[in-house]
Enzyme design. Structure first.
Site, PDB file in Angstrom:
ATOM      1  N   ARG A 233     -45.683  -7.696  59.370  1.00 44.60           N
ATOM      2  CA  ARG A 233     -45.690  -7.164  60.729  1.00 44.60           C
ATOM      3  C   ARG A 233     -46.573  -8.036  61.618  1.00 44.60           C
ATOM      4  O   ARG A 233     -47.633  -8.492  61.191  1.00 44.60           O
ATOM      5  CB  ARG A 233     -46.259  -5.737  60.759  1.00 44.60           C
ATOM      6  N   GLU A 262     -41.180  -7.186  69.359  1.00 43.89           N
ATOM      7  CA  GLU A 262     -39.855  -7.611  68.896  1.00 43.89           C
ATOM      8  C   GLU A 262     -38.785  -6.907  69.710  1.00 43.89           C
ATOM      9  O   GLU A 262     -38.903  -5.713  69.955  1.00 43.89           O
ATOM     10  CB  GLU A 262     -39.698  -7.291  67.406  1.00 43.89           C
ATOM     11  N   HIS A 281     -37.500 -11.878  62.668  1.00 44.64           N
ATOM     12  CA  HIS A 281     -37.612 -10.762  61.706  1.00 44.64           C
ATOM     13  C   HIS A 281     -36.335 -10.687  60.868  1.00 44.64           C
ATOM     14  O   HIS A 281     -35.657  -9.670  60.804  1.00 44.64           O
ATOM     15  CB  HIS A 281     -37.877  -9.421  62.414  1.00 44.64           C
ATOM     16  N   GLY A 283     -36.097 -12.394  57.674  1.00 40.08           N
ATOM     17  CA  GLY A 283     -36.323 -12.918  56.329  1.00 40.08           C
ATOM     18  C   GLY A 283     -35.656 -12.113  55.221  1.00 40.08           C
ATOM     19  O   GLY A 283     -35.396 -12.638  54.145  1.00 40.08           O
TER      20      GLY A 283
HETATM   21  C1  OXD Z   1     -38.991  -3.584  56.566  1.00 39.12           C
HETATM   22  C2  OXD Z   1     -38.768  -4.865  57.288  1.00 39.12           C
HETATM   23  O1  OXD Z   1     -40.054  -2.994  56.724  1.00 39.12           O
HETATM   24  O2  OXD Z   1     -37.641  -5.375  57.291  1.00 39.12           O
HETATM   25  O3  OXD Z   1     -38.079  -3.139  55.861  1.00 39.12           O
HETATM   26  O4  OXD Z   1     -39.702  -5.417  57.868  1.00 39.12           O
END
Ligand code: OXD
Length: 320
Positions: A233, A262, A281, A283
């Site tokens: 995060r 975001e 975001h 990954g």
């Molecule tokens: C999650 C994310 O928390 O994708 O699942 O960041």
């Protein structure tokens, strides 16, 4: 039985619905989109909903006064844990572990790209330029993993396979150590981990105690040659401090998949930094993450209907 109904949010095809129906073991099951959680059909009654599966935020719970269990759509549940939701003292579970493998792969990719200055190759390729240069190698360098959860542990294994030294920071003591981690630091030893790491990888959840964990003093404690990678995060690192560290050469660069805001707004100065690789975001956006997350949801529904302890129960005081 109607007053023990279960609401599943999100799009699920016939095969997945069948698995959920089996797991619900005869309890009424309603389906609704995230955008309209009360669109459950003709006999839908929000007062009968006892469990909400696939929730992403408080708006997915507000219409349901009698809920006792919420299964989050994501691994990180910070968006769910508002003061109002915490006050309800519901049982909250998460999809934790669903994206560990692709997130660790993403971190490794960013580490390799930064270490090799891969953006330089990409720029040269666009200009059809044959540009060879000396670059680093991961072997022999140290990765400091902040948070030894599912993704942190998977990254430790991958880093070891790359012949790296691995140090980690864990909130809870691990007297027996952890596989593939050469040294585990306690939270109060954060600066020791930062000082010896060539890559600092943030995998920790966003909680009241991790918010702003990395500020100016922490970036100053890192090696000027080190890279910061974040895939959990944004906001765990203070953006102003990170920006200054990147601009002033206090650290060498960063790979950022998670951002304090975001989508990262077009006017964000992070876009312009040549020593930063930004991914949106993204990954863990793989089919495997979806499949594993769904398996966890089904397993928990099976446990719920059988009255068994649930998996991935969130510690609401700790915030994850
Ligand atoms: C999650 C994310 O928390 O994708 O699942 O960041």
């Amino acid at each position: 039985m109607q007053d023990t109904a279960i609401l599943v949010l999100g799009e699920h095809g016939p095969e997945r619905r069948e698995r959920l129906v089996t797991a619900a073991a005869g309890r009424p099951l309603w389906f609704a989109p995230h955008s309209d959680p009360t669109a459950g059909g003709a006999d839908f009654d929000p007062a009968h909903v006892r469990a909400v599966l696939g929730a992403g935020g408080p708006a997915h719970l507000d219409p349901f006064p009698n809920v006792d269990w919420v299964h989050g759509a994501a691994a990180g549940v910070n968006a769910l844990l508002t003061p109002e939701v915490l006050e309800r003292r519901l049982t909250i579970t998460s999809a934790a572990g669903n994206g560990a493998v692709p997130l660790a792969e993403h971190a490794l990719m960013l580490m390799l790209m930064l270490n090799r200055d891969a953006l330089r190759w990409l720029a040269a390729q666009r200009e059809r330029r044959w540009e060879r240069f000396t670059h680093g190698e991961l072997a022999g360098s140290t990765v400091g993993i902040i948070g030894l959860g599912h993704s942190g542990m998977d990254l430790a294994a991958k880093a070891k396979a790359c012949h790296m030294r691995v140090v980690g920071l864990a909130r809870t003591p691990r007297p027996g150590g952890a596989d593939n981690v050469d040294r585990i630091y306690a939270v109060e030893q954060l600066h020791d981990l930062l000082a010896e790491s060539d890559f600092v990888v943030m995998t920790a959840p966003y909680t009241p105690s991790t918010r702003g964990l990395l500020g100016a003093a922490e970036f100053a404690a890192m090696k000027p040659s080190a890279f910061y990678i974040c895939f959990s995060r944004g906001g765990i690192a203070d953006d102003d401090a990170l920006l200054a560290a990147l601009r002033e050469g206090i650290i060498a660069g960063a790979g950022l998949d998670a951002h304090a805001e975001e989508p990262l707004p077009p006017e964000s100065p992070f876009w312009d930094l040549e020593n930063v690789i930004i991914t949106p975001h993204n990954g863990a956006t793989s089919p495997g993450t979806g499949a594993r997350g769904f398996d966890i949801m089904v397993e928990n529904l099976t446990r719920y209907t059988a009255g068994e302890p649930l998996r991935n129960v969130v510690d609401q005081d700790a915030g994850y």
